[in-house]
Design a protein around this motif. Structure first.
Motif, short mmCIF file in Angstrom:
data_model
loop_
_atom_site.label_atom_id
_atom_site.label_comp_id
_atom_site.label_asym_id
_atom_site.label_seq_id
_atom_site.Cartn_x
_atom_site.Cartn_y
_atom_site.Cartn_z
N THR A 168 48.12 44.46 9.52
CA THR A 168 49.49 44.04 9.23
C THR A 168 49.87 42.92 10.20
N TRP A 169 50.88 42.13 9.81
CA TRP A 169 51.38 41.08 10.68
C TRP A 169 52.76 40.65 10.21
N GLY A 170 53.45 39.90 11.06
CA GLY A 170 54.77 39.37 10.73
C GLY A 170 54.69 37.89 10.41
N LEU A 171 55.70 37.44 9.69
CA LEU A 171 55.78 36.04 9.28
C LEU A 171 57.14 35.53 9.71
N ASP A 172 57.19 34.39 10.37
CA ASP A 172 58.46 33.92 10.93
C ASP A 172 59.35 33.20 9.94
N SER A 173 58.92 32.97 8.71
CA SER A 173 59.73 32.13 7.83
C SER A 173 59.99 32.69 6.44
N ASP A 227 46.58 32.09 5.60
CA ASP A 227 46.25 30.83 4.93
C ASP A 227 46.63 29.56 5.68
N GLY A 228 47.37 29.65 6.78
CA GLY A 228 47.70 28.46 7.55
C GLY A 228 48.98 27.77 7.14
N LEU A 229 49.73 28.32 6.19
CA LEU A 229 50.96 27.68 5.74
C LEU A 229 52.18 28.05 6.59
N HIS A 230 52.12 29.19 7.30
CA HIS A 230 53.24 29.68 8.09
C HIS A 230 52.74 30.12 9.46
N ASN A 231 53.68 30.37 10.36
CA ASN A 231 53.34 30.98 11.65
C ASN A 231 53.27 32.49 11.45
N GLU A 232 52.11 33.05 11.60
CA GLU A 232 51.89 34.49 11.46
C GLU A 232 51.83 35.07 12.88
N LYS A 233 52.37 36.28 13.09
CA LYS A 233 52.47 36.80 14.44
C LYS A 233 52.34 38.32 14.47
N ASN A 234 52.10 38.83 15.67
CA ASN A 234 52.06 40.27 15.94
C ASN A 234 51.12 41.06 15.02
N PRO A 235 49.87 40.66 14.90
CA PRO A 235 48.95 41.43 14.05
C PRO A 235 48.62 42.78 14.68
N TYR A 252 43.97 39.49 16.11
CA TYR A 252 44.71 38.68 17.08
C TYR A 252 45.25 37.46 16.38
N SER A 253 46.21 36.80 17.02
CA SER A 253 46.71 35.54 16.48
C SER A 253 46.34 34.41 17.44
N ALA A 254 46.09 33.25 16.87
CA ALA A 254 45.75 32.05 17.64
C ALA A 254 46.26 30.84 16.88
N VAL A 255 46.59 29.78 17.60
CA VAL A 255 47.08 28.57 16.96
C VAL A 255 45.91 27.78 16.39
N LEU A 256 46.04 27.44 15.12
CA LEU A 256 45.03 26.65 14.41
C LEU A 256 45.77 25.68 13.51
N GLY A 257 45.53 24.40 13.69
CA GLY A 257 46.21 23.39 12.87
C GLY A 257 47.72 23.38 13.08
N GLY A 258 48.17 23.72 14.29
CA GLY A 258 49.59 23.70 14.60
C GLY A 258 50.35 24.94 14.19
N LYS A 259 49.70 25.90 13.58
CA LYS A 259 50.36 27.14 13.14
C LYS A 259 49.63 28.34 13.73
N SER A 260 50.38 29.37 14.08
CA SER A 260 49.80 30.61 14.58
C SER A 260 49.23 31.38 13.39
N GLN A 261 47.95 31.73 13.45
CA GLN A 261 47.26 32.41 12.35
C GLN A 261 46.67 33.73 12.82
N VAL A 262 46.38 34.62 11.88
CA VAL A 262 45.82 35.93 12.18
C VAL A 262 44.32 35.92 11.92
N PHE A 263 43.56 36.47 12.88
CA PHE A 263 42.11 36.56 12.79
C PHE A 263 41.69 38.01 12.96
N ASN A 264 40.55 38.35 12.39
CA ASN A 264 39.96 39.69 12.50
C ASN A 264 38.56 39.55 13.06
N PHE A 265 38.29 40.20 14.20
CA PHE A 265 36.94 40.22 14.76
C PHE A 265 36.33 41.58 14.47
#
Length: 94
Positions: free
Chosen positions: A68-73, A48-56, A23-36
């Motif tokens: 897998t996931w997407g990166l907006d930048s 790593d928190g440098l970009h907005n990661e989405k759609n894992p 799933y993705s969640a906002v952490l430190g102002g950026k959307s990040q990917v997490f694995n449970f």
């Protein structure tokens, strides 16, 4: 591996179902990917928190389940998709 003192093979036979939730969640102002991991009850941050990661998602690639996931930048990667290999290294999904 055991859960509550019972072998996973006993619980599930030889097949262990996909027990990961990504799933993705906002952490430190950026959307990040997490694995449970539902078998051991641990959540890991994948990105790593440098970009907005989405759609894992979890996809089968060459017979292996990978995250897998997407990166907006990142326009340098066609489609802007990435994956995490078994060694924990992030690669572009081309």
């Amino acid at each position: 591996m055991t859960i509550g003192g019972v072998s996973v093979d006993t619980l599930y036979g030889k097949y262990v179902p996909e027990a990961r939730v990504v799933y993705s969640a906002v952490l430190g102002g950026k959307s990040q990917v997490f694995n449970f991991n539902g078998i051991i009850g641990i959540t890991n941050k994948i990105t790593d928190g440098l970009h907005n990661e989405k759609n894992p998602s979890i996809k089968k690639i060459l017979g292996d389940s990978v995250i897998t996931w997407g990166l907006d930048s990142d326009a340098a990667v066609p489609g802007g998709k990435f994956y995490l290999n078994d060694a924990g290294v992030i690669h572009p999904l081309i």
